[in-house]
Enzyme design. Structure first.
Site, PDB file in Angstrom:
ATOM      1  N   ASP A  20      65.225  32.233  -2.734  1.00 56.98           N
ATOM      2  CA  ASP A  20      66.018  31.576  -3.771  1.00 56.98           C
ATOM      3  C   ASP A  20      65.432  30.183  -4.080  1.00 56.98           C
ATOM      4  O   ASP A  20      64.706  29.620  -3.267  1.00 56.98           O
ATOM      5  CB  ASP A  20      67.443  31.464  -3.178  1.00 56.98           C
ATOM      6  CG  ASP A  20      68.402  30.718  -4.046  1.00 56.98           C
ATOM      7  OD1 ASP A  20      68.270  30.768  -5.275  1.00 56.98           O
ATOM      8  OD2 ASP A  20      69.310  30.070  -3.470  1.00 56.98           O
ATOM      9  N   ASP A  22      67.402  27.143  -5.974  1.00 58.91           N
ATOM     10  CA  ASP A  22      68.342  26.028  -5.791  1.00 58.91           C
ATOM     11  C   ASP A  22      69.027  26.114  -4.430  1.00 58.91           C
ATOM     12  O   ASP A  22      69.583  27.143  -4.068  1.00 58.91           O
ATOM     13  CB  ASP A  22      69.422  26.035  -6.892  1.00 58.91           C
ATOM     14  CG  ASP A  22      68.800  25.952  -8.269  1.00 58.91           C
ATOM     15  OD1 ASP A  22      67.737  25.335  -8.407  1.00 58.91           O
ATOM     16  OD2 ASP A  22      69.382  26.523  -9.208  1.00 58.91           O
ATOM     17  N   ASP A 155      71.043  30.306  -0.133  1.00 60.70           N
ATOM     18  CA  ASP A 155      72.068  29.407   0.404  1.00 60.70           C
ATOM     19  C   ASP A 155      73.489  29.861   0.071  1.00 60.70           C
ATOM     20  O   ASP A 155      74.447  29.371   0.677  1.00 60.70           O
ATOM     21  CB  ASP A 155      71.865  27.966  -0.122  1.00 60.70           C
ATOM     22  CG  ASP A 155      71.922  27.899  -1.627  1.00 60.70           C
ATOM     23  OD1 ASP A 155      71.212  28.691  -2.286  1.00 60.70           O
ATOM     24  OD2 ASP A 155      72.686  27.082  -2.160  1.00 60.70           O
TER      25      ASP A 155
END
Ligand SMILES: Cc1cn([C@H]2C[C@H](OP(=O)(O)O)[C@@H](CO)O2)c(=O)[nH]c1=O
Ligand SMILES: [Mg+2]
Length: 208
Positions: A20, A22, A155
């Site tokens: 990922d 961000d 996240d």
């Protein structure tokens, strides 16, 4: 025919790692806070250590009602995604990971629903920090569950989409807002700097 089988057998041994952007490669929360304080110095803010929710707006709205349009104006603005600072060690780790034998790394990131700047700026970010080759390995999607891979390092603790049981195993990248969350058995990767990502990848490789 035998040759073909040989190639496909080799291909099966490739570990496909989805990473990922961000909150894993690019510091969305930190950059938001900097921009928020600059743009709306009169408004309350939440220190990074006190962040508790994945979506900023969910926690900011508990501080003061009606902040949503201002919050959106910050992360929807032109340049926000392109200017995100890289998370320490992330770019070097990804380049090294992609050089490991039998490992293929792809970026897997969601643009905002307001895609105008975020989608192009995510590609620009990848090109700038990882190199133009990585454009070929960047997948932008609003539904990560339909993407094929062995691991997704992300996240966001709750990744939902059209597929109930995605092909990948979710490894949660630690962030301020998820450090106290119950991961229900999922593995964590805490950072890109202590070298633990190498053990994680070797572990998954052994299980192929
Ligand atoms: C609105 C919002 C988006 N994002 C990120 C997550 C997605 O990127 P990524 O998939 O690279 O983590 C993107 C679109 O939602 O913006 C946050 O991390 N926090 C937020 O509050
Ligand atoms: Mg993320």
């Amino acid at each position: 025919m035998a040759g073909r089988r040989g190639i496909s057998a080799m291909a099966q041994k490739q570990l496909l790692v989805l990473v990922d952007l961000d909150g894993v490669m690019a510091d969305f929360d930190g950059h938001f806070l900097t921009k928020w304080k600059q743009t709306y110095p009169e408004e309350p803010f939440i220190a990074l250590e006190d962040r508790k929710t994945f979506y900023l707006v969910d926690q900011y709205e508990t501080l003061k009602e009606g902040l949503k349009p201002k919050i959106k104006s910050v992360y929807q603005s032109k340049g926000f995604f392109r200017e995100l600072p890289p998370i320490a060690g992330a770019c070097d780790a990804l380049k090294e990971m992609n050089e490991m034998e039998g490992v293929k790394v792809f970026i897997c990131s969601s643009p905002l629903f307001f895609y105008k700047y975020s989608s192009t700026e995510k590609f620009a970010w990848v090109e700038h920090y990882l190199g133009a080759d990585w454009i070929n390995r960047t997948i932008l999607t609003r539904d990560k569950t339909i993407v094929n891979g062995h691991i997704l390092i992300d996240d966001n603790v709750k990744i939902k989409g059209a597929v109930d049981c995605p092909s990948w195993e979710h490894v949660v990248f630690t962030a301020h807002y998820n450090k106290h969350m119950n991961l229900r058995g999922k593995k964590r990767l805490d950072n890109w700097t202590d070298g633990s990502w190498r053990d994680l990848i070797m572990d998954f490789k052994k299980r192929l």
